[in-house]
Scaffold this active site. Structure first.
Site, PDB file in Angstrom:
ATOM      1  N   ASN A  56      94.419 -55.314 -53.233  1.00 36.80           N
ATOM      2  CA  ASN A  56      94.479 -53.688 -52.419  1.00 36.80           C
ATOM      3  C   ASN A  56      95.140 -52.905 -52.411  1.00 36.80           C
ATOM      4  OD1 ASN A  56      95.742 -53.826 -49.231  1.00 36.80           O
ATOM      5  ND2 ASN A  56      93.675 -52.667 -49.831  1.00 36.80           N
TER       6      ASN A  56
ATOM      7  N   ASP B 223      87.422 -54.360 -61.489  1.00 37.15           N
ATOM      8  CA  ASP B 223      88.687 -54.779 -61.386  1.00 37.15           C
ATOM      9  C   ASP B 223      89.581 -53.642 -62.699  1.00 37.15           C
ATOM     10  OD1 ASP B 223      91.639 -54.729 -61.484  1.00 37.15           O
ATOM     11  OD2 ASP B 223      91.118 -56.845 -61.382  1.00 37.15           O
TER      12      ASP B 223
ATOM     13  N   CYS C  86      89.818 -56.506 -52.102  1.00 35.94           N
ATOM     14  CA  CYS C  86      89.752 -56.756 -53.345  1.00 35.94           C
ATOM     15  C   CYS C  86      91.301 -57.008 -53.831  1.00 35.94           C
ATOM     16  CB  CYS C  86      89.994 -55.594 -53.644  1.00 35.94           C
ATOM     17  SG  CYS C  86      91.765 -54.436 -54.706  1.00 35.94           S
TER      18      CYS C  86
ATOM     19  N   CYS D  69      93.221 -50.726 -56.016  1.00 34.84           N
ATOM     20  CA  CYS D  69      92.981 -49.613 -56.582  1.00 34.84           C
ATOM     21  C   CYS D  69      91.580 -50.161 -55.858  1.00 34.84           C
ATOM     22  CB  CYS D  69      92.564 -50.511 -57.252  1.00 34.84           C
ATOM     23  SG  CYS D  69      94.758 -50.821 -58.765  1.00 34.84           S
ATOM     24  N   ARG D  70      90.224 -51.038 -55.689  1.00 41.26           N
ATOM     25  CA  ARG D  70      89.270 -50.824 -55.253  1.00 41.26           C
ATOM     26  C   ARG D  70      89.122 -50.987 -54.015  1.00 41.26           C
ATOM     27  NH1 ARG D  70      87.370 -55.965 -58.380  1.00 41.26           N
ATOM     28  NH2 ARG D  70      89.571 -56.328 -57.732  1.00 41.26           N
ATOM     29  N   SER D  71      90.147 -51.424 -52.878  1.00 42.67           N
ATOM     30  CA  SER D  71      89.994 -51.686 -51.985  1.00 42.67           C
ATOM     31  C   SER D  71      90.532 -50.157 -51.015  1.00 42.67           C
ATOM     32  CB  SER D  71      90.213 -53.222 -50.955  1.00 42.67           C
ATOM     33  OG  SER D  71      91.559 -53.298 -51.322  1.00 42.67           O
TER      34      SER D  71
HETATM   35  P1  4NP Z   1      92.327 -54.292 -57.046  1.00 44.19           P
HETATM   36  O1  4NP Z   1      93.204 -54.184 -58.846  1.00 44.19           O
HETATM   37  O2  4NP Z   1      92.184 -55.744 -56.972  1.00 44.19           O
HETATM   38  O3  4NP Z   1      91.427 -52.895 -56.888  1.00 44.19           O
HETATM   39  O4  4NP Z   1      93.651 -54.125 -56.311  1.00 44.19           O
HETATM   40  C1  4NP Z   1      94.610 -55.092 -59.112  1.00 44.19           C
HETATM   41  C2  4NP Z   1      95.604 -54.874 -58.642  1.00 44.19           C
HETATM   42  C3  4NP Z   1      96.458 -55.741 -58.774  1.00 44.19           C
HETATM   43  C4  4NP Z   1      96.551 -57.119 -59.602  1.00 44.19           C
HETATM   44  C5  4NP Z   1      95.598 -57.239 -59.840  1.00 44.19           C
HETATM   45  C6  4NP Z   1      94.354 -56.252 -59.325  1.00 44.19           C
HETATM   46  N1  4NP Z   1      97.601 -57.826 -60.081  1.00 44.19           N
HETATM   47  O5  4NP Z   1      96.862 -58.850 -60.519  1.00 44.19           O
HETATM   48  O6  4NP Z   1      99.045 -56.730 -59.251  1.00 44.19           O
END
Ligand code: 4NP
Length: 166
Positions: A16, A131, A13, A18-20
């Protein structure tokens, strides 16, 4: 298949956190439940480097825990060698998949990239894993609902396509 004989899957994702890492935990539990622990290597990574070394987002961990997932992965960035080392690279949304395809060095590497949304069965209104970072609690629950559904379908597909017997 890696040299170790394990089929390797990299969940990807943006951050790294939340989702992944959630996808990694959901897939690992499914693999374990089917007695396939020794046959698989599951990891996760992010396209951005903002959170390298961090545990998953607290909100993701809090929502995952009641479902029995302890998320203790440390965030890392996708690297060039991942396209060699992994059999399958799974982006959570179309943006992730586009970026992964851009970073792939060869067509063979590009062909390893798939989108998790293509494996969602029970939630016909979703064709990607959204997201949750700027969302409330519902966003995190939704991610887990979608992943518990899609990982099962993805695992079935991997087993079938690679003639892996359970
Ligand atoms: P993820 O969510 O891609 O599911 O881990 C996010 C975590 C952090 C950010 C964006 C999306 N960020 O912009 O810091």
């Amino acid at each position: 298949m890696t040299a170790s004989g394990k089929y390797s899957v990299l969940m990807v994702c943006l951050g790294n956190i939340c989702r992944s890492p959630a996808a990694q935990a959901v897939m690992q539990r499914l693999v374990d439940a089917r007695g396939l622990t020794e046959r698989f290597h599951i990891d996760s990574a992010g396209l951005g480097g903002w959170h390298v070394g961090d545990l998953p987002d607290k909100r993701m961990r809090v929502h995952a825990r009641p479902r029995g997932y302890e998320l203790n992965h440390r965030a890392r960035c996708v690297q060039a060698s991942d396209f060699e080392d992994f059999d399958l690279i799974v982006g959570m949304d179309a943006g992730n998949v586009d970026e992964l395809c851009d970073r792939a060095a060869t067509i063979e590497q590009q062909n390893k990239v798939v989108m998790m949304g293509d494996y969602i069965r029970r939630y016909p209104h979703y064709d990607y894993v959204p997201d949750p970072y700027y969302e409330g609690s519902e966003g995190f629950e939704l991610v887990l609902d979608l992943l518990e559904d899609s990982c099962e379908c993805l695992l079935d597909s991997i087993l079938q396509q690679n003639n892996i017997l359970q």
